[in-house]
Design a protein around this motif. Structure first.
Motif, PDB file in Angstrom:
ATOM      1  N   SER A 333       0.836  -1.207   0.000  1.00 23.35           N
ATOM      2  CA  SER A 333       0.000   0.000   0.000  1.00 23.35           C
ATOM      3  C   SER A 333       0.867   1.252   0.000  1.00 23.35           C
ATOM      4  O   SER A 333       0.532   2.256  -0.645  1.00 23.35           O
ATOM      5  CB  SER A 333      -0.941  -0.003   1.204  1.00 23.35           C
ATOM      6  OG  SER A 333      -0.215  -0.002   2.422  1.00 23.35           O
ATOM      7  N   TRP A 334       2.003   1.204   0.697  1.00 26.53           N
ATOM      8  CA  TRP A 334       2.925   2.339   0.688  1.00 26.53           C
ATOM      9  C   TRP A 334       3.542   2.525  -0.701  1.00 26.53           C
ATOM     10  O   TRP A 334       3.651   3.653  -1.201  1.00 26.53           O
ATOM     11  CB  TRP A 334       4.021   2.127   1.725  1.00 26.53           C
ATOM     12  CG  TRP A 334       5.087   3.195   1.683  1.00 26.53           C
ATOM     13  CD1 TRP A 334       5.061   4.424   2.276  1.00 26.53           C
ATOM     14  CD2 TRP A 334       6.325   3.104   0.968  1.00 26.53           C
ATOM     15  NE1 TRP A 334       6.206   5.111   1.976  1.00 26.53           N
ATOM     16  CE2 TRP A 334       7.004   4.335   1.180  1.00 26.53           C
ATOM     17  CE3 TRP A 334       6.922   2.131   0.183  1.00 26.53           C
ATOM     18  CZ2 TRP A 334       8.259   4.590   0.620  1.00 26.53           C
ATOM     19  CZ3 TRP A 334       8.165   2.385  -0.377  1.00 26.53           C
ATOM     20  CH2 TRP A 334       8.824   3.607  -0.145  1.00 26.53           C
ATOM     21  N   MET A 335       3.951   1.426  -1.340  1.00 26.74           N
ATOM     22  CA  MET A 335       4.519   1.516  -2.691  1.00 26.74           C
ATOM     23  C   MET A 335       3.505   2.116  -3.658  1.00 26.74           C
ATOM     24  O   MET A 335       3.853   2.945  -4.511  1.00 26.74           O
ATOM     25  CB  MET A 335       4.978   0.131  -3.163  1.00 26.74           C
ATOM     26  CG  MET A 335       6.183  -0.418  -2.415  1.00 26.74           C
ATOM     27  SD  MET A 335       6.876  -1.929  -3.171  1.00 26.74           S
ATOM     28  CE  MET A 335       5.585  -3.133  -2.816  1.00 26.74           C
ATOM     29  N   LEU A 336       2.262   1.697  -3.531  1.00 26.39           N
ATOM     30  CA  LEU A 336       1.228   2.235  -4.413  1.00 26.39           C
ATOM     31  C   LEU A 336       1.051   3.730  -4.191  1.00 26.39           C
ATOM     32  O   LEU A 336       0.885   4.496  -5.150  1.00 26.39           O
ATOM     33  CB  LEU A 336      -0.096   1.502  -4.186  1.00 26.39           C
ATOM     34  CG  LEU A 336      -1.255   1.908  -5.107  1.00 26.39           C
ATOM     35  CD1 LEU A 336      -0.897   1.667  -6.570  1.00 26.39           C
ATOM     36  CD2 LEU A 336      -2.522   1.138  -4.731  1.00 26.39           C
ATOM     37  N   ASP A 337       1.107   4.166  -2.936  1.00 31.68           N
ATOM     38  CA  ASP A 337       1.001   5.598  -2.646  1.00 31.68           C
ATOM     39  C   ASP A 337       2.120   6.378  -3.339  1.00 31.68           C
ATOM     40  O   ASP A 337       1.893   7.483  -3.852  1.00 31.68           O
ATOM     41  CB  ASP A 337       1.074   5.842  -1.133  1.00 31.68           C
ATOM     42  CG  ASP A 337      -0.204   5.443  -0.415  1.00 31.68           C
ATOM     43  OD1 ASP A 337      -1.239   5.296  -1.086  1.00 31.68           O
ATOM     44  OD2 ASP A 337      -0.151   5.258   0.829  1.00 31.68           O
ATOM     45  N   GLN A 338       3.328   5.805  -3.348  1.00 29.30           N
ATOM     46  CA  GLN A 338       4.441   6.483  -4.017  1.00 29.30           C
ATOM     47  C   GLN A 338       4.212   6.571  -5.524  1.00 29.30           C
ATOM     48  O   GLN A 338       4.426   7.617  -6.143  1.00 29.30           O
ATOM     49  CB  GLN A 338       5.760   5.746  -3.736  1.00 29.30           C
ATOM     50  CG  GLN A 338       6.125   5.643  -2.267  1.00 29.30           C
ATOM     51  CD  GLN A 338       6.186   6.987  -1.583  1.00 29.30           C
ATOM     52  OE1 GLN A 338       6.850   7.913  -2.060  1.00 29.30           O
ATOM     53  NE2 GLN A 338       5.474   7.121  -0.470  1.00 29.30           N
ATOM     54  N   ILE A 339       3.777   5.480  -6.110  1.00 30.58           N
ATOM     55  CA  ILE A 339       3.570   5.456  -7.558  1.00 30.58           C
ATOM     56  C   ILE A 339       2.446   6.392  -7.975  1.00 30.58           C
ATOM     57  O   ILE A 339       2.499   7.041  -9.035  1.00 30.58           O
ATOM     58  CB  ILE A 339       3.293   4.004  -8.020  1.00 30.58           C
ATOM     59  CG1 ILE A 339       4.581   3.187  -7.904  1.00 30.58           C
ATOM     60  CG2 ILE A 339       2.769   3.961  -9.452  1.00 30.58           C
ATOM     61  CD1 ILE A 339       4.401   1.717  -8.149  1.00 30.58           C
ATOM     62  N   LYS A 340       1.432   6.506  -7.142  1.00 29.25           N
ATOM     63  CA  LYS A 340       0.315   7.395  -7.452  1.00 29.25           C
ATOM     64  C   LYS A 340       0.711   8.868  -7.424  1.00 29.25           C
ATOM     65  O   LYS A 340      -0.056   9.724  -7.865  1.00 29.25           O
ATOM     66  CB  LYS A 340      -0.843   7.142  -6.493  1.00 29.25           C
ATOM     67  CG  LYS A 340      -1.635   5.877  -6.797  1.00 29.25           C
ATOM     68  CD  LYS A 340      -2.835   5.734  -5.875  1.00 29.25           C
ATOM     69  CE  LYS A 340      -3.707   4.561  -6.280  1.00 29.25           C
ATOM     70  NZ  LYS A 340      -4.889   4.422  -5.391  1.00 29.25           N
TER      71      LYS A 340
END
Length: 368
Positions: A333-340
């Motif tokens: 979920s943290w990685m997705l936040d970065q990519i977003k």
């Protein structure tokens, strides 16, 4: 329909028939809402790792929502991973088949093939460079043959692009991993890089020269230390660029993290528009530029910015794709936040590039 009619409709007594019709209408709308396909996440200009295998439910959700351009295989190493099966699984997860498999395969200390076949012969680049000092023709032939053998093996694994050849000149001094480099002789590096790239292509995969523009640091390692290249632009053209001149035969190019003081004294190459303009002009390159992994110390101080900001900086400066290389145990979920955090402006630029310059993932033999 008049306002009087609407007023009378809503003020009429509620009957069982009207109530049933209302329930049916609401149920119909609910069914349509439930069955209506949700919009797919946007395709994003990132190359991700497969952190766990078998993939967890959280991994699959992350990949589906991140919707990356492609995946870098070989890091981390997974026992019993077959890229052919992984590709089938990811096709189902992503709902698309056009993602790209990348891999580092130089040979020697950078040998990702060994996890799929430990017996595969993968000599270091320096082996061919030493041979070239004695017999240039034989060295070129053997480098090409190694490229063909490597390309065929990787194509069978459904790999598309290989981050190789490493076309930098061997640094002086006690630089680590010197066996990764072909030679300190610029001409030998140029010839052997071209031979390995041509061999990979003949084997069925796309070569990607790295790490342009090269470096002149004598002892530093970009994984752990800042890189400074204090050469004039003319010295860069003479000492660093010749081995990269053939890179424009292929659709991808990987760049280094370094301060090229004569190009941009204030910004590391990865975040410097001046750097990308110099690379494209000097190499006549209009393909896809991929900076080296953004987790390296040489790419900039991560303690001051987020990974999402780093990706945006690189894409805004002129990179086409980025490799964040998140920690293997990073929270999905943290990685997705970065990519977003990748901006709409950078996404639109990426889509224009896809439309105007679709990479030749299905390789065609280049013109002689």
């Amino acid at each position: 329909m008049s306002n009087d009619f609407l007023a009378s409709y809503f003020t009429r007594p509620l009957t069982w028939g009207r109530l049933l019709r209302l329930v049916l209408v609401l149920a119909a709308f609910g069914a349509i809402w439930w069955l209506w396909p949700s919009p797919k996440p946007p395709l994003r200009p990132v190359i991700l790792l497969v952190n766990h295998y078998p993939m967890t439910a959280a991994d699959k959700q992350f990949y589906r929502q991140a919707n990356p351009y492609g995946f870098l295989l070989g890091l981390p190493s997974h026992k019993n991973l077959d890229p052919r099966i992984l590709r089938q699984e990811l096709e189902e997860v992503l709902g698309r088949r056009d993602f790209v498999f990348f891999i580092d395969q130089e040979g020697g200390s950078v040998n990702r093939i060994k996890q799929f076949d430990p017996s595969f012969p993968a000599p270091a680049a320096a082996t061919f460079g030493k041979l070239a000092q004695k017999d240039r023709k034989k060295a070129i032939e053997e480098t090409y043959e190694y490229g063909v053998r490597t390309g065929k093996f990787l194509k069978n694994l459904t790999v598309n692009v290989v981050f190789a050849p490493l076309a930098e000149v061997t640094p002086r001094g006690d630089s680590p991993h010197k066996s990764r480099y072909f030679s300190a002789d610029v001409k030998i590096v140029e010839e052997l890089s071209a031979a390995y790239a041509a061999g990979l292509a003949a084997g069925g995969v796309i070569p990607c020269y790295k790490h342009a523009l090269g470096q002149s640091a004598e002892t530093s390692d970009p994984h752990y230390e800042r890189q400074v290249v204090a050469l004039t632009q003319e010295e860069i053209r003479q000492q660093l660029l010749p081995p990269f001149q053939a890179a424009n035969r292929w659709p991808f190019l990987m760049t280094a993290h370094a301060y090229y003081t004569s190009i941009d004294p204030e910004r590391v190459s990865t975040y410097s528009p001046n750097f990308y303009r110099f690379v494209r002009r000097e190499l006549d390159f209009d393909g896809w530029i991929v900076p080296d992994a953004l987790n390296m110390v040489a790419s900039g101080p991560r303690e001051f910015v987020s990974e999402g900001e780093q990706m945006n900086w690189a894409l805004s400066a002129g990179a086409d794709l980025v490799i964040p290389l998140f920690n293997f145990d990073a929270d999905p979920s943290w990685m997705l936040d970065q990519i977003k955090q990748i901006s709409g402006k950078n996404l639109r630029k990426f889509y224009r590039k896809l439309k105007n310059y679709p990479p030749r993932v299905r390789l065609e033999k280049p013109a002689d």
